[in-house]
Write a protein that holds these residues in place. Structure first.
Motif, PDB file in Angstrom:
ATOM      1  N   UNK A 155      -4.192  -8.248  11.833  1.00 19.84           N
ATOM      2  CA  UNK A 155      -5.185  -8.863  10.966  1.00 19.84           C
ATOM      3  C   UNK A 155      -4.575  -9.944  10.089  1.00 19.84           C
ATOM      4  N   UNK A 156      -3.366  -9.697   9.599  1.00 21.17           N
ATOM      5  CA  UNK A 156      -2.706 -10.692   8.758  1.00 21.17           C
ATOM      6  C   UNK A 156      -2.395 -11.952   9.546  1.00 21.17           C
ATOM      7  N   UNK A 157      -1.900 -11.797  10.756  1.00 17.55           N
ATOM      8  CA  UNK A 157      -1.533 -12.956  11.568  1.00 17.55           C
ATOM      9  C   UNK A 157      -2.759 -13.782  11.929  1.00 17.55           C
ATOM     10  N   UNK A 176      -4.616 -11.886   1.524  1.00 22.40           N
ATOM     11  CA  UNK A 176      -4.928 -10.487   1.238  1.00 22.40           C
ATOM     12  C   UNK A 176      -5.732  -9.903   2.392  1.00 22.40           C
ATOM     13  N   UNK A 177      -5.316  -8.748   2.871  1.00 28.08           N
ATOM     14  CA  UNK A 177      -6.018  -8.048   3.941  1.00 28.08           C
ATOM     15  C   UNK A 177      -6.196  -6.591   3.530  1.00 28.08           C
ATOM     16  N   UNK A 178      -7.441  -6.159   3.426  1.00 27.24           N
ATOM     17  CA  UNK A 178      -7.758  -4.794   3.004  1.00 27.24           C
ATOM     18  C   UNK A 178      -7.046  -4.481   1.688  1.00 27.24           C
ATOM     19  N   UNK A 179      -6.214  -3.425   1.662  1.00 22.92           N
ATOM     20  CA  UNK A 179      -5.554  -3.035   0.419  1.00 22.92           C
ATOM     21  C   UNK A 179      -4.239  -3.757   0.190  1.00 22.92           C
ATOM     22  N   UNK A 180      -3.814  -4.572   1.155  1.00 23.17           N
ATOM     23  CA  UNK A 180      -2.544  -5.267   1.006  1.00 23.17           C
ATOM     24  C   UNK A 180      -2.746  -6.568   0.226  1.00 23.17           C
ATOM     25  N   UNK A 181      -2.006  -6.753  -0.844  1.00 15.27           N
ATOM     26  CA  UNK A 181      -2.168  -7.985  -1.625  1.00 15.27           C
ATOM     27  C   UNK A 181      -1.575  -9.180  -0.898  1.00 15.27           C
ATOM     28  N   UNK A 182      -1.933 -10.356  -1.363  1.00 12.05           N
ATOM     29  CA  UNK A 182      -1.328 -11.577  -0.829  1.00 12.05           C
ATOM     30  C   UNK A 182       0.175 -11.520  -1.072  1.00 12.05           C
ATOM     31  N   UNK A 183       0.946 -11.992  -0.105  1.00 10.36           N
ATOM     32  CA  UNK A 183       2.398 -12.002  -0.277  1.00 10.36           C
ATOM     33  C   UNK A 183       2.993 -13.165   0.504  1.00 10.36           C
ATOM     34  N   UNK A 184       4.236 -13.464   0.222  1.00  6.92           N
ATOM     35  CA  UNK A 184       4.958 -14.499   0.948  1.00  6.92           C
ATOM     36  C   UNK A 184       5.995 -13.841   1.842  1.00  6.92           C
ATOM     37  N   UNK A 185       6.078 -14.312   3.079  1.00  2.08           N
ATOM     38  CA  UNK A 185       6.964 -13.724   4.084  1.00  2.08           C
ATOM     39  C   UNK A 185       7.989 -14.760   4.518  1.00  2.08           C
ATOM     40  N   UNK A 186       9.273 -14.392   4.553  1.00  2.00           N
ATOM     41  CA  UNK A 186      10.304 -15.330   5.005  1.00  2.00           C
ATOM     42  C   UNK A 186      10.307 -15.443   6.520  1.00  2.00           C
TER      43      UNK A 186
END
Length: 312
Positions: A155-157, A176-186
């Protein structure tokens, strides 16, 4: 006395045995593996350290496993159990400690070794990526490789947009997806090449901002690409059983831990809850980019060359 000098028996506390293990056994492993085992030993000692070796039971180990699964991935917890198992084997075979058996032997493995979170066997991942690459468009192969290198969910991808990708900084901002907050990924250096292919895809409709776009709906709204059917087809072509897309995320987390990233670093990249206990300092995404380079994560995968784009 230090752990290397003490006389050991079944009455020796587990925390003392862990010190001796680190001094006499783990120290001869690679620096990365030794550092990883020091961290794991600290987790084990915090919960079971005051137990005498001869009194630790499978029930104690199961309790530790269940408590750790509430704060760490199944792959990481399985690594804890593997260390504990080896410690008891060393205690009996090298140190002459009289024990009735290895209490870890009676404990069921974590879900990382179960069918629900399927571990890939040698050659399987290469076949799966090759099958994804044989689809009419390259998007499924790109998506699978992103999951394998970041631990992002499907879902994030699929919700990623062009503006979320910063190739110069090697950072992707995950919505942000469901309960996961927005974040930055290396991003690994290898994965930067994948995202460059995605951004340069010549079949992208003019003005379309979704990275992985589907067909236009009846109301003139274009939704993210639907990949479930295509992925199931690739799994069949690759001759795999019981494989779900979520297993790619599990594989990513396992590889990160094996590469030498700490639990906190793995959790930050994969968007998992931070480990509990003690003071946890969450690394910045810039620090995580540097850590990926330091441990060589992504480089080894590329060197294995399991897929057409070298991200097996």
């Amino acid at each position: 006395m230090s752990g290397s000098q003490a006389s050991f028996s079944g009455e020796t506390l587990l925390k003392a045995a862990l010190v001796r293990y680190l001094e006499q056994v783990s120290v001869h492993k690679s620096p990365i593996q030794h550092a990883r085992e020091r961290r794991k030993a600290g987790q084990i000692a915090a919960r079971l350290g005051e137990h005498p070796l001869g009194e630790i039971t499978a029930l104690d180990v199961s309790g530790y496993r269940d408590a750790r699964l509430r704060e760490a991935s199944a792959a990481i917890v399985q690594g804890d159990l593997d260390l504990l198992r080896e410690l008891f084997e060393v205690a009996v075979e090298r140190w002459g400690v009289a024990l009735e058996g290895n209490p870890v032997g009676g404990v069921a493995p974590t879900r990382a070794a179960s069918d629900r979170e399927r571990a890939f066997k040698p050659g399987e991942l290469a076949r799966l990526l090759a099958a994804c690459d044989r689809r009419p468009t390259p998007m499924l192969g790109w998506i699978a490789r992103i999951a394998l290198q970041t631990g992002m969910s499907k879902e994030e991808i699929l919700r990623l947009r062009i503006a979320d990708v910063d190739l110069a900084a090697r950072i992707v901002t995950v919505p942000r997806v469901l309960s996961r907050p927005m974040r930055q990924v290396p991003l690994t250096r290898v994965l930067v090449g994948v995202f460059r292919e995605v951004l340069d895809y010549p079949e992208r409709p003019e003005g379309e901002t979704l990275l992985f776009f589907g067909s236009m709906g009846a109301l003139g709204i274009r939704r993210p690409l639907a990949i479930d059917k295509a992925f199931r087809s690739a799994v069949v072509q690759a001759r795999l059983k019981g494989c779900a897309f979520g297993d790619l995320r599990h594989e990513a987390v396992t590889r990160m831990a094996e590469a030498g990233l700490s639990e906190v670093e793995v959790h930050a990249i994969a968007g998992m809850p931070m480990p509990r206990g003690g003071r946890v300092v969450k690394p910045t995404v810039v620090q995580l980019v540097a850590r990926l380079d330091a441990v060589g994560f992504g480089v080894e995968a590329a060197r294995r060359g399991a897929g057409r784009r070298g991200l097996g």
